[in-house]
Design an enzyme around this catalytic site. Sequence first.
Site, PDB file in Angstrom:
ATOM      1  NE  ARG A 276      75.096  65.824  25.534  1.00  0.00           N
ATOM      2  CZ  ARG A 276      75.224  64.982  26.566  1.00  0.00           C
ATOM      3  NH1 ARG A 276      74.800  65.324  27.769  1.00  0.00           N
ATOM      4  NH2 ARG A 276      75.788  63.824  26.389  1.00  0.00           N
TER       5      ARG A 276
ATOM      6  NE  ARG B 296      78.305  64.830  19.080  1.00  0.00           N
ATOM      7  CZ  ARG B 296      78.800  64.087  20.073  1.00  0.00           C
ATOM      8  NH1 ARG B 296      79.942  63.478  19.955  1.00  0.00           N
ATOM      9  NH2 ARG B 296      78.119  63.959  21.186  1.00  0.00           N
TER      10      ARG B 296
ATOM     11  NE  ARG C  78      79.280  63.716  29.382  1.00  0.00           N
ATOM     12  CZ  ARG C  78      79.101  63.278  28.145  1.00  0.00           C
ATOM     13  NH1 ARG C  78      79.426  62.035  27.830  1.00  0.00           N
ATOM     14  NH2 ARG C  78      78.590  64.069  27.223  1.00  0.00           N
TER      15      ARG C  78
ATOM     16  NE  ARG D 195      75.709  59.971  30.079  1.00  0.00           N
ATOM     17  CZ  ARG D 195      75.941  59.959  28.772  1.00  0.00           C
ATOM     18  NH1 ARG D 195      75.794  58.850  28.075  1.00  0.00           N
ATOM     19  NH2 ARG D 195      76.313  61.054  28.152  1.00  0.00           N
TER      20      ARG D 195
ATOM     21  CE  LYS E 227      77.665  58.441  20.414  1.00  0.00           C
ATOM     22  NZ  LYS E 227      76.451  58.953  21.084  1.00  0.00           N
TER      23      LYS E 227
HETATM   24  P1  AMP Z   1      79.990  63.115  23.994  1.00  0.00           P
HETATM   25  O1  AMP Z   1      80.859  62.698  25.134  1.00  0.00           O
HETATM   26  O2  AMP Z   1      80.280  62.351  22.730  1.00  0.00           O
HETATM   27  O3  AMP Z   1      78.526  63.078  24.353  1.00  0.00           O
HETATM   28  O4  AMP Z   1      80.345  64.639  23.675  1.00  0.00           O
HETATM   29  C1  AMP Z   1      80.148  65.651  24.644  1.00  0.00           C
HETATM   30  C2  AMP Z   1      80.189  67.008  23.977  1.00  0.00           C
HETATM   31  O5  AMP Z   1      81.474  67.193  23.376  1.00  0.00           O
HETATM   32  C3  AMP Z   1      79.198  67.217  22.843  1.00  0.00           C
HETATM   33  O6  AMP Z   1      77.917  67.611  23.297  1.00  0.00           O
HETATM   34  C4  AMP Z   1      79.897  68.297  22.036  1.00  0.00           C
HETATM   35  O7  AMP Z   1      79.772  69.557  22.643  1.00  0.00           O
HETATM   36  C5  AMP Z   1      81.356  67.884  22.139  1.00  0.00           C
HETATM   37  N1  AMP Z   1      81.758  66.963  21.056  1.00  0.00           N
HETATM   38  C6  AMP Z   1      82.170  65.672  21.176  1.00  0.00           C
HETATM   39  N2  AMP Z   1      82.468  65.137  19.991  1.00  0.00           N
HETATM   40  C7  AMP Z   1      82.225  66.104  19.069  1.00  0.00           C
HETATM   41  C8  AMP Z   1      82.317  66.186  17.663  1.00  0.00           C
HETATM   42  N3  AMP Z   1      82.705  65.124  16.927  1.00  0.00           N
HETATM   43  N4  AMP Z   1      81.996  67.348  17.059  1.00  0.00           N
HETATM   44  C9  AMP Z   1      81.608  68.425  17.762  1.00  0.00           C
HETATM   45  N5  AMP Z   1      81.475  68.429  19.098  1.00  0.00           N
HETATM   46  C10 AMP Z   1      81.779  67.284  19.754  1.00  0.00           C
END
Ligand code: AMP
Length: 219
Positions: free
Chosen positions: A172, A88, A161, A127, A13
């Site tokens: 996740r 989400r 990360r 990554r 994404k």
């Molecule tokens: P991402 O970078 O999108 O993979 O997000 C990393 C982490 O941030 C996720 O595993 C969640 O803990 C948190 N996170 C990001 N976006 C959301 C969301 N829309 N709702 C809840 N938690 C989020």
Amino acid sequence: MRLILLGPPGAGKGTQAARLEKHFGIKQLSTGDMLRAAVASGSEIGQQAKAVMERGELVSDEIVVGIISDVVDQDEVANGYILDGFPRTVAQAEALDAMLREKSSKLDCVVEMKVDDSVLVARITGRYTCAKCGAGYHKEFQKPQTEGVCDNCGGTEFKTRADDNEETVKSRLVAYHAQTAPLIDYYGKKGLLRSVDGMADIDEVTKEIVSVLEKVKAA
Ligand code: AMP
């Protein structure tokens, strides 16, 4: 154009959002990036989110809806945006609908990136990003042209990360299937969903998404 990129962690994404940002001149809004910035700054939101993110669970709807409602009002997204990692949960999607209704605005498209679970762990655990400009790379699938030098800015420092380790990735994925995958049906029923093959080569996926969005724009 306002769109959502929907898909499991590691679907690509962020990579595709950065490309679409350039192609269509619309802004990528990544709640993950915003939360990581909050954690790095040590803000109150960051302090609340840190441990949850490290466990691979979802931060509360209240926090992320608050963050998004602040940014969708800004002038720089007047032209449109790509939501990456938001919504989400169904509650977040409903909050987004309410936000858009209030602004007499609407979503144009939700692009689902389909990727098999079997490849996601390998994709995520390999990554890393440039510490200077944030360009994304992968140990195996997307190396910089010159080893140790960012293609985009020439930076030589890279970071990974905190939540890109095997154990957290598994949590996740569980969170994705339990809480996020129901959005496929949610947006399918609204007639907004388009699905693309996220297993294809990165350039191919970009082409497919651009073609989907060009059709949506022309309709
Ligand atoms: P991402 O970078 O999108 O993979 O997000 C990393 C982490 O941030 C996720 O595993 C969640 O803990 C948190 N996170 C990001 N976006 C959301 C969301 N829309 N709702 C809840 N938690 C989020």
